[in-house]
Enzyme design. Structure first.
Site, PDB file in Angstrom:
ATOM      1  N   MET A  93      -1.228  -0.363   1.773  1.00  0.00           N
ATOM      2  CA  MET A  93      -1.810  -1.358   0.884  1.00  0.00           C
ATOM      3  C   MET A  93      -3.070  -0.867   0.176  1.00  0.00           C
ATOM      4  O   MET A  93      -4.112  -1.531   0.234  1.00  0.00           O
ATOM      5  CB  MET A  93      -2.155  -2.624   1.675  1.00  0.00           C
ATOM      6  CG  MET A  93      -0.960  -3.293   2.289  1.00  0.00           C
ATOM      7  SD  MET A  93       0.169  -3.861   1.025  1.00  0.00           S
ATOM      8  CE  MET A  93       1.176  -4.961   1.981  1.00  0.00           C
ATOM      9  N   ILE A  95      -4.213   1.278  -3.553  1.00  0.00           N
ATOM     10  CA  ILE A  95      -3.738   1.967  -4.758  1.00  0.00           C
ATOM     11  C   ILE A  95      -4.468   3.299  -4.873  1.00  0.00           C
ATOM     12  O   ILE A  95      -5.704   3.352  -4.824  1.00  0.00           O
ATOM     13  CB  ILE A  95      -3.944   1.079  -6.006  1.00  0.00           C
ATOM     14  CG1 ILE A  95      -3.043  -0.162  -5.895  1.00  0.00           C
ATOM     15  CG2 ILE A  95      -3.632   1.858  -7.278  1.00  0.00           C
ATOM     16  CD1 ILE A  95      -3.256  -1.187  -6.981  1.00  0.00           C
ATOM     17  N   LEU A  96      -3.709   4.373  -5.003  1.00  0.00           N
ATOM     18  CA  LEU A  96      -4.308   5.705  -5.090  1.00  0.00           C
ATOM     19  C   LEU A  96      -4.613   6.022  -6.561  1.00  0.00           C
ATOM     20  O   LEU A  96      -3.837   5.691  -7.456  1.00  0.00           O
ATOM     21  CB  LEU A  96      -3.350   6.740  -4.498  1.00  0.00           C
ATOM     22  CG  LEU A  96      -3.064   6.547  -2.997  1.00  0.00           C
ATOM     23  CD1 LEU A  96      -1.862   7.378  -2.558  1.00  0.00           C
ATOM     24  CD2 LEU A  96      -4.293   6.897  -2.158  1.00  0.00           C
ATOM     25  N   HIS A 112       9.052  -0.103  -2.659  1.00  0.00           N
ATOM     26  CA  HIS A 112       8.609  -1.386  -3.214  1.00  0.00           C
ATOM     27  C   HIS A 112       9.733  -2.412  -3.027  1.00  0.00           C
ATOM     28  O   HIS A 112      10.896  -2.116  -3.308  1.00  0.00           O
ATOM     29  CB  HIS A 112       8.267  -1.232  -4.695  1.00  0.00           C
ATOM     30  CG  HIS A 112       7.777  -2.510  -5.292  1.00  0.00           C
ATOM     31  ND1 HIS A 112       6.503  -3.008  -5.062  1.00  0.00           N
ATOM     32  CD2 HIS A 112       8.417  -3.428  -6.050  1.00  0.00           C
ATOM     33  CE1 HIS A 112       6.383  -4.167  -5.668  1.00  0.00           C
ATOM     34  NE2 HIS A 112       7.516  -4.445  -6.274  1.00  0.00           N
TER      35      HIS A 112
HETATM   36  C1  GRF Z   1       7.366  -3.669   2.824  1.00  0.00           C
HETATM   37  O1  GRF Z   1       7.977  -4.790   2.282  1.00  0.00           O
HETATM   38  C2  GRF Z   1       7.094  -2.661   1.753  1.00  0.00           C
HETATM   39  O2  GRF Z   1       8.077  -2.601   0.770  1.00  0.00           O
HETATM   40  C3  GRF Z   1       5.827  -3.192   1.174  1.00  0.00           C
HETATM   41  O3  GRF Z   1       5.081  -3.641   2.288  1.00  0.00           O
HETATM   42  C4  GRF Z   1       5.969  -4.003   3.336  1.00  0.00           C
HETATM   43  C5  GRF Z   1       5.582  -3.188   4.530  1.00  0.00           C
HETATM   44  O4  GRF Z   1       6.298  -3.481   5.675  1.00  0.00           O
HETATM   45  N1  GRF Z   1       5.197  -2.222   0.319  1.00  0.00           N
HETATM   46  P1  GRF Z   1       6.206  -2.562   6.956  1.00  0.00           P
HETATM   47  O5  GRF Z   1       4.753  -2.288   7.275  1.00  0.00           O
HETATM   48  O6  GRF Z   1       6.964  -1.291   6.684  1.00  0.00           O
HETATM   49  O7  GRF Z   1       6.860  -3.368   8.044  1.00  0.00           O
END
Ligand code: GRF
Length: 205
Positions: A93, A95-96, A112
């Site tokens: 979570m 942004i790079l 995504h």
């Molecule tokens: C996933 O839905 C992924 O696509 C999104 O964040 C969620 C992460 O889930 N970017 P997890 O940590 O892999 O369980």
């Protein structure tokens, strides 16, 4: 067999990381070796999963590195020290910056939870993606694995998988199904595909 040293970057539950770990165990992922898991948050479940699988862990917390440039400098240092050739963002979570992604062109991929170019870009993360898909009324959504560049969710698409939206879906049920029916399937497949490409390029040099 030669393997591509891979780092998985996480921030949360780590179900996608788990899919990669399982794929490596059962041989679906054979060219990439998950040799490092990096989290930007302490105490998340993803770290427990990595620990259980015996994978090396690093935490670069946002608290310790509030400045993005310092954070990325530290991240790069750890990646170089561990000779990482492929970076997988799996629920990461943060942004790079373009400065960072330019150092790793063709070497960073992200998962995504929608069919890009729908419901993606800045602000589309977590449940929000599925809320928006339901609000719009699309009948099909899914997941996308793509290369990472300076534009959030804007890099070249590697793989996609569609998931049908059911009439009684809530953002939560949809999120769960997209993970199970799409994300956890295509992330290991795309990781293998990219690792093979990197290995081939290395051999051709
Ligand atoms: C996933 O839905 C992924 O696509 C999104 O964040 C969620 C992460 O889930 N970017 P997890 O940590 O892999 O369980």
């Amino acid at each position: 067999m030669l393997k591509i040293k891979t780092a998985v970057l996480v921030s949360g539950g780590g179900t996608n990381l788990q899919a990669l770990i399982d794929a490596e165990k059962n041989g679906l992922l054979e060219t990439a070796e998950i040799s490092l898991v990096i989290s930007n948050k302490e105490g998340v479940l993803a770290l427990e999963r990595a620990d259980k699988a015996g994978i090396k862990i690093e935490v670069i917390s946002k608290k310790e590195f509030p400045n993005q440039m310092d954070f990325e400098e530290k991240l790069n240092q750890i990646l170089v020290e561990n000779q990482i050739e492929l970076i997988v963002l799996a629920g990461f979570m943060s942004i790079l910056s373009g400065q960072f992604t330019d150092r790793y062109v063709g070497r960073i991929i992200n998962i995504h939870p929608s069919l890009i170019p729908s419901f993606c870009g800045k602000g589309f993360y977590g449940l929000k993606v599925h809320e928006e898909a339901l609000k719009y009324g699309v009948k099909i959504t899914g997941a996308t694995v793509h290369y990472v560049n300076e534009t959030p969710d804007g890099g070249q698409i590697i793989m996609q998988k569609a998931v049908e939206i059911l009439e009684d879906d809530s953002p939560k049920t949809l999120q769960q199904r997209v993970m199970k029916e799409a994300e956890h399937i295509i992330l290991p497949q795309a990781t293998e595909q990219v690792a093979r490409r990197i290995l081939k390029e290395r051999e051709e040099k």
